[in-house]
Design a protein around this motif. Structure first.
Motif, mmCIF file in Angstrom:
data_model
loop_
_atom_site.group_PDB
_atom_site.id
_atom_site.type_symbol
_atom_site.label_atom_id
_atom_site.label_comp_id
_atom_site.label_asym_id
_atom_site.label_seq_id
_atom_site.Cartn_x
_atom_site.Cartn_y
_atom_site.Cartn_z
ATOM 1 N N ALA A 30 0.819 -1.220 0.000
ATOM 2 C CA ALA A 30 0.000 0.000 0.000
ATOM 3 C C ALA A 30 0.847 1.262 0.000
ATOM 4 C CB ALA A 30 -0.917 0.005 1.218
ATOM 5 N N VAL A 31 2.171 1.121 0.104
ATOM 6 C CA VAL A 31 3.027 2.299 0.198
ATOM 7 C C VAL A 31 3.041 3.046 -1.139
ATOM 8 C CG1 VAL A 31 5.407 3.052 0.491
ATOM 9 C CG2 VAL A 31 4.459 1.327 1.988
ATOM 10 N N PRO A 32 2.749 4.347 -1.118
ATOM 11 C CA PRO A 32 2.760 5.090 -2.386
ATOM 12 C C PRO A 32 4.176 5.278 -2.894
ATOM 13 C CG PRO A 32 2.236 6.556 -0.544
ATOM 14 C CD PRO A 32 2.379 5.183 0.026
ATOM 15 N N LEU A 33 4.450 4.835 -4.118
ATOM 16 C CA LEU A 33 5.813 4.889 -4.658
ATOM 17 C C LEU A 33 6.029 6.069 -5.588
ATOM 18 C CD1 LEU A 33 6.699 1.175 -5.412
ATOM 19 C CD2 LEU A 33 7.366 2.585 -3.496
ATOM 20 N N GLY A 34 4.934 6.700 -6.041
ATOM 21 C CA GLY A 34 5.103 7.836 -6.933
ATOM 22 C C GLY A 34 5.469 7.450 -8.351
ATOM 23 N N ALA A 39 -0.127 2.431 -8.789
ATOM 24 C CA ALA A 39 -1.120 1.994 -7.807
ATOM 25 C C ALA A 39 -2.174 1.088 -8.435
ATOM 26 C CB ALA A 39 -1.782 3.202 -7.161
ATOM 27 N N SER A 42 -0.265 -2.343 -9.368
ATOM 28 C CA SER A 42 0.720 -2.867 -8.432
ATOM 29 C C SER A 42 0.519 -4.369 -8.263
ATOM 30 C CB SER A 42 0.578 -2.164 -7.086
ATOM 31 O OG SER A 42 -0.690 -2.434 -6.552
ATOM 32 N N HIS A 77 -6.605 -1.360 1.887
ATOM 33 C CA HIS A 77 -6.852 -0.869 0.535
ATOM 34 C C HIS A 77 -8.255 -0.314 0.344
ATOM 35 C CE1 HIS A 77 -3.170 -2.330 -1.519
ATOM 36 N NE2 HIS A 77 -3.115 -3.046 -0.424
ATOM 37 N N TYR A 79 -11.022 -2.035 0.135
ATOM 38 C CA TYR A 79 -11.913 -2.895 -0.632
ATOM 39 C C TYR A 79 -13.110 -3.263 0.234
ATOM 40 C CZ TYR A 79 -7.853 -3.744 -3.634
ATOM 41 O OH TYR A 79 -6.785 -3.594 -4.460
ATOM 42 N N SER B 64 5.674 5.273 4.558
ATOM 43 C CA SER B 64 5.546 6.148 3.399
ATOM 44 C C SER B 64 6.710 7.136 3.309
ATOM 45 C CB SER B 64 4.226 6.903 3.443
ATOM 46 O OG SER B 64 4.273 7.937 4.389
ATOM 47 N N ALA B 67 9.762 5.671 1.257
ATOM 48 C CA ALA B 67 9.343 5.504 -0.140
ATOM 49 C C ALA B 67 9.349 6.851 -0.843
ATOM 50 C CB ALA B 67 7.960 4.878 -0.201
ATOM 51 N N SER B 71 11.687 8.062 -4.118
ATOM 52 C CA SER B 71 11.140 8.559 -5.386
ATOM 53 C C SER B 71 11.570 10.006 -5.618
ATOM 54 C CB SER B 71 9.621 8.412 -5.425
ATOM 55 O OG SER B 71 9.018 9.329 -4.578
ATOM 56 N N VAL B 133 -0.264 11.950 2.106
ATOM 57 C CA VAL B 133 -0.814 10.698 1.588
ATOM 58 C C VAL B 133 0.044 9.562 2.111
ATOM 59 C CG1 VAL B 133 -1.273 9.352 -0.484
ATOM 60 C CG2 VAL B 133 -1.709 11.800 -0.472
ATOM 61 N N ILE B 134 -0.534 8.671 2.935
ATOM 62 C CA ILE B 134 0.297 7.624 3.531
ATOM 63 C C ILE B 134 0.106 6.277 2.867
ATOM 64 C CG2 ILE B 134 0.624 8.693 5.772
ATOM 65 C CD1 ILE B 134 -1.647 6.989 6.825
ATOM 66 N N ALA B 135 -0.941 6.089 2.124
ATOM 67 C CA ALA B 135 -1.105 4.812 1.409
ATOM 68 C C ALA B 135 -2.016 5.032 0.217
ATOM 69 C CB ALA B 135 -1.680 3.744 2.324
ATOM 70 N N GLU B 136 -1.692 4.323 -0.853
ATOM 71 C CA GLU B 136 -2.542 4.360 -2.038
ATOM 72 C C GLU B 136 -3.160 2.987 -2.169
ATOM 73 O OE1 GLU B 136 0.065 5.331 -5.201
ATOM 74 O OE2 GLU B 136 -0.772 7.318 -5.480
ATOM 75 N N ALA B 137 -4.443 2.931 -2.450
ATOM 76 C CA ALA B 137 -5.058 1.623 -2.637
ATOM 77 C C ALA B 137 -4.501 1.010 -3.909
ATOM 78 C CB ALA B 137 -6.558 1.763 -2.741
ATOM 79 N N GLY B 138 -3.978 -0.195 -3.774
ATOM 80 C CA GLY B 138 -3.468 -0.884 -4.959
ATOM 81 C C GLY B 138 -4.611 -1.561 -5.676
ATOM 82 N N ARG B 143 -10.009 3.566 -6.493
ATOM 83 C CA ARG B 143 -9.036 4.645 -6.576
ATOM 84 C C ARG B 143 -9.197 5.465 -5.309
ATOM 85 N NH1 ARG B 143 -7.256 5.389 -12.349
ATOM 86 N NH2 ARG B 143 -7.460 3.240 -12.973
ATOM 87 N N THR B 264 0.958 11.289 -9.955
ATOM 88 C CA THR B 264 2.232 10.695 -9.539
ATOM 89 C C THR B 264 2.900 11.492 -8.422
ATOM 90 O OG1 THR B 264 3.293 11.908 -11.295
ATOM 91 C CG2 THR B 264 2.728 9.642 -11.746
#
Lengths: 169, 313
Positions: A30-34, A39, A42, A77, A79, B64, B67, B71, B133-138, B143, B264
């Motif tokens: 779940a870590v945002p990589l930019g 996302a 992933s 996430h 869901y 986060s 990471a 980046s 922003v600490i997490a993005e839903a994969g 979204r 991004t």
């Protein structure tokens, strides 16, 4: 001979490693990589872990652990709660019943098995999610995600084998 | 005394074997049950969900940071390469923007004067809550992103989330320490907007692609590619005039919008604390004696808000 307390703690910690890797991967994924578009496509790292441990150490990953991992993934996430738990349990169920075919064979057989099983998992995921949201979800990103997951499986399996060999034993 | 453990295990043994035999089936059923409960929007389930995410929010936040650092490092290396060309470009752009600034100042003073003449009643003031922003839903299905500000910082459900470019999403879930924002591209995102110079009202509806659609436009509208899409403020949850995107294509199948937000670089965002409470009931305070949550989709209500806005005119 009776084992000492320290030895028992050591064994206990080692036996917790499969569950720990699964839960850690839930957070890591779940870590945002930019990275642009990352996302959405992933790779499903947790799914790889569920498959690996279901095939090689099902004794250390009971269905309850798989269920909890799925719930954790749903929570992090966002869901629908229970969706990923269903998927993971399905993968776990199929993988544990077929594990004899993978165990003594070379790695690419297991990889092939993962391709088939994860395809089924993504299909189920997509169908359940479409049903849940009562909408046609365009499956292009699902396919991209499946491709990436399958392609990265050997790399993750290499890591799991290391954990298996040196940490779990 | 010595007999007790033995008799306990004698009682527990059948239960244990029963569990081992049926654990798998029971857990699958439990997972499906949870999905159904979630679909029915039971407040209890929602609360548990939010509390659980609150618990892991600090871990996610800690993860986060490195990471983001990595980046950023990669990005710095890339920008160093074409620093010179970028500098030239920026200088040129700067001179052009200075002219625009002059125009904007003129228009602003004129606008102020006209508003004073007509006794215009402005919208309530807006303040911002900054968050990371600490997490993005994969995955392809949702979204959304987790933010590290929650109820303690004054975040409420339905508030807009803006990046430096414009509207990125709305807050759909609030815990003590975290909030979940639904991006404007999500399947469930619906934002009341105005399009182009004609200010055609419509609803921006996400469908999990990068280009959300515009629905519920008036007949005979004059929308063309390149038109600016801004939030309309209908429904009272978002301030009017936030940039949302530009119209990217107009065709038989519909109008598509390219969001202004650079997905991004969504690292820090601001949550718009719009003092108008809007039509959405407060988070997690259902009317007494019900098991159902208050209307979970702000969007439906927002849609109602648009029709109301029209009739009021």
């Amino acid at each position: 001979m009776k084992t000492s307390f320290v030895q028992r703690m050591d064994l206990w910690a080692r036996h917790l490693m499969p569950a720990a890797t699964m839960l850690l991967l839930v957070l890591v994924s779940a870590v945002p990589l930019g990275i642009p578009g990352y996302a959405q496509v992933s790779p499903a790292f947790t799914l790889m872990a569920v498959f690996y441990w279901a095939v090689y150490r099902p004794d250390l990953t009971p269905p309850s652990v798989v269920f909890l991992t799925g719930l954790a993934e749903d929570l992090v996430h966002g869901y629908p709660l229970g969706l990923t738990a269903v998927i993971f349990l399905a993968v776990y169920g199929v993988a544990t019943t077929q594990r004899q075919t993978f165990l003594t064979k070379p790695f690419f057989i297991a990889w092939g098995g993962f391709v088939i099983i994860s395809f089924g998992a993504f299909l189920l995921d997509w169908m359940l999610m479409s049903l849940f949201s009562l909408a046609w979800i365009i499956p292009d990103t699902v396919l991209a995600r499946f491709g990436l997951t399958v392609a990265l499986f050997p790399a993750m399996a290499w890591l799991f084998v290391r954990i298996h060999r040196y940490l779990v034993r | 005394m010595g007999r007790r453990p033995a008799s306990f295990s004698r009682v527990a043994q059948p239960v244990r074997t029963l569990w081992q035999r049926f654990a798998f089936t029971a857990l699958v059923l439990a997972a499906f049950g949870l999905m159904l409960l979630g679909k029915a929007d039971i407040v209890m389930v929602k609360r548990l969900q939010i509390a659980a995410v609150d618990a892991v929010a600090p871990i996610l936040e800690a993860l986060s940071h490195p990471a983001a650092a990595v980046s950023k490092g990669v990005e710095t290396a890339l920008t160093l390469r074409d620093l010179h060309a970028e500098n030239e470009q920026l200088r040129e752009e700067n001179s052009r923007l200075k002219q625009w600034q002059h125009v904007a100042h003129l228009l602003e003073s004129e606008n102020k004067a006209l508003k004073r003449l007509t006794h215009h009643v402005g919208p309530p003031p807006v303040s911002y809550i900054s968050a990371r922003v600490i997490a993005e839903a994969g995955g392809p299905f949702v979204r959304s992103a987790l933010l590290n500000a929650g109820r303690q910082s004054g975040v409420r459900r339905g508030q807009g989330v803006v990046s430096e470019d414009g509207l990125a999403g709305t807050v759909v879930e609030v815990g003590e320490l975290h909030a979940r924002m639904l991006l404007v591209t999500d399947l469930n995102a619906q934002i009341p907007v105005l399009i182009g110079a004609a200010r055609e009202p419509g609803i921006l509806v996400g469908d999990n692609t990068n280009h959300p659609r515009i629905l519920y436009l008036p007949q005979n509208n004059r929308v063309s590619p390149g038109d600016l899409v801004i939030s309309s403020g209908h429904g009272g949850m978002l301030p009017a005039g936030l940039p949302v995107g530009t119209v990217s294509s107009v065709s038989e199948s519909g109008i598509r919008v390219k969001p202004v937000v650079d997905w991004t670089h969504l690292e820090f965002v601001r949550i718009v604390d719009y003092l108008m409470q809007g039509v959405i009931p407060g988070p997690m305070d259902p009317p007494p004696f019900t098991v159902l949550a208050p209307d979970p989709e702000p969007t439906l209500v927002e849609r109602l808000g648009v029709t109301r806005g029209k009739t009021d005119r």
